[in-house]
Design an enzyme around this catalytic site. Structure first.
Site, PDB file in Angstrom:
ATOM      1  N   LYS A 113      57.542 110.214  10.560  1.00 19.22           N
ATOM      2  CA  LYS A 113      56.954 111.271  10.093  1.00 19.22           C
ATOM      3  C   LYS A 113      56.887 112.295  10.902  1.00 19.22           C
ATOM      4  O   LYS A 113      56.267 112.338  12.073  1.00 19.22           O
ATOM      5  CB  LYS A 113      55.392 111.096   9.380  1.00 19.22           C
ATOM      6  CG  LYS A 113      55.372 110.257   8.306  1.00 19.22           C
ATOM      7  CD  LYS A 113      53.818 109.898   7.889  1.00 19.22           C
ATOM      8  CE  LYS A 113      53.335 110.652   6.857  1.00 19.22           C
ATOM      9  NZ  LYS A 113      51.868 110.442   6.476  1.00 19.22           N
TER      10      LYS A 113
HETATM   11  O1  G3P Z   1      49.352 110.873   2.900  1.00 26.93           O
HETATM   12  C1  G3P Z   1      48.730 111.972   3.209  1.00 26.93           C
HETATM   13  C2  G3P Z   1      47.074 111.903   3.116  1.00 26.93           C
HETATM   14  O2  G3P Z   1      46.543 111.039   4.333  1.00 26.93           O
HETATM   15  C3  G3P Z   1      46.377 113.138   3.463  1.00 26.93           C
HETATM   16  O3  G3P Z   1      45.377 112.907   2.642  1.00 26.93           O
HETATM   17  O4  G3P Z   1      43.163 113.185   1.588  1.00 26.93           O
HETATM   18  O5  G3P Z   1      43.484 113.863   4.056  1.00 26.93           O
HETATM   19  O6  G3P Z   1      44.550 115.176   2.397  1.00 26.93           O
HETATM   20  P1  G3P Z   1      44.043 113.904   2.722  1.00 26.93           P
END
Ligand code: G3P
Length: 287
Positions: A113
């Site tokens: 990533k």
């Molecule tokens: O895969 C991306 C994720 O981990 C981000 O999620 O909930 O932190 O926006 P969030």
């Protein structure tokens, strides 16, 4: 068991192999996993160590990440495991690539990533030339997805993912799911070498609509996959409609995919904020 009509690959978004195991036991399958610095910082063993007042050296934290990723990879040997480089506002493409090459050697099924920002895209361009698989993270706009497409042209399908973060757009009142629909539509004009990975999923409705739209991959947190599993792995019906409520629509833009990646306006403040948060969470683990 995998529903017969499920074409989309389903990943777990998390940094704890125990969750991976539980989800595989519940669903009977799992196509991969995405990790990131925040998720690794929430790993129970990392938390335990920190609670004892024992932080990690730089070498120890990379060894810890390596160990976690290897365990997850062993549980999903046929799937893809996304491993994220450390990148703050001052990290160069070379520094990202150095980490990326190392992380790619950790397991046989890694996607690396990189952030969808200038240095991350430079790194991705180089990475695919070297045969690395990449997952471009923190994508918040159609222009960024166009730049990912252009920067990785020539890569084999399966080697490049782009991860639009829908929940974080919802958080600021924009309909994140529109971005998925728009990118999928834009990519239909191209050669399909980039797979769309719906990320930052916050609800079963996000999951259902991403399935309905035909997102190539969806990564969802433990709680959402557990809820889906406990409900018996339902699939959206043909007449399923997603309701964005009061969220502001994100209009489709007619973007030419044949430009150089550097010609797209890729700046997005949520990408900057996201990199800041990931690096803060990572640095908080360090001595
Ligand atoms: O895969 C991306 C994720 O981990 C981000 O999620 O909930 O932190 O926006 P969030």
């Amino acid at each position: 068991m995998r529903p017969e009509n499920l074409k989309t690959k389903l990943f777990l978004d998390g940094g704890d192999p125990h969750e991976t195991k539980e989800i595989i036991d519940l669903l009977g399958f799992l196509d991969g996993q995405t990790t990131n610095p925040t998720l690794i910082s929430k790993n129970p063993n990392a938390r335990k160590r920190l609670e004892q007042g024992d932080k990690f050296s730089r070498e120890e934290i990379f060894n810890f990440y390596h160990f976690v990723v290897r365990e997850i990879s062993g549980l999903i040997p046929q799937g893809s495991i996304s491993v994220e480089v450390y990148a703050d506002a001052s990290t160069s493409a070379e520094q990202m690539m150095k980490q990326g090459r190392e992380m790619f050697s950790w397991i046989p099924n890694a996607h690396i990533k990189f952030p969808t920002a200038t240095e991350g895209l430079k790194a991705a361009q180089q990475a695919v030339k070297e045969g690395l698989r990449v997952n471009m993270t923190l994508c918040f706009s159609q222009e960024q997805a166009a730049a990912v497409y252009a920067a990785t042209l020539g890569a084999k399908r399966g080697n490049v993912y782009v991860s639009p973060f829908i929940g974080r757009l919802d958080d600021r009142g924009e309909n994140g799911m529109d971005l998925i629909a728009n990118i999928l539509c834009m990519y239909r004009k191209g050669n399909a070498h980039v797979e769309v990975l719906t990320a930052s999923v916050r609800s079963l409705d996000h999951l259902f609509y991403a399935l309905k739209l035909g997102s190539d991959i969806i990564t969802a947190p433990f709680a959402i996959l557990k809820e889906w599993g406990q409900k018996g792995l339902p699939m959206p019906r043909n007449d399923y409609v997603y309701h964005g409520g009061n969220l502001k629509a994100i209009p489709y833009k007619n973007i030419d995919l044949t430009k150089k990646w550097t010609d797209y306006d890729i700046h997005h403040e949520l990408t900057d904020k996201g990199m800041e948060k990931f690096s803060q969470d990572w640095n908080a683990l360090l001595k």
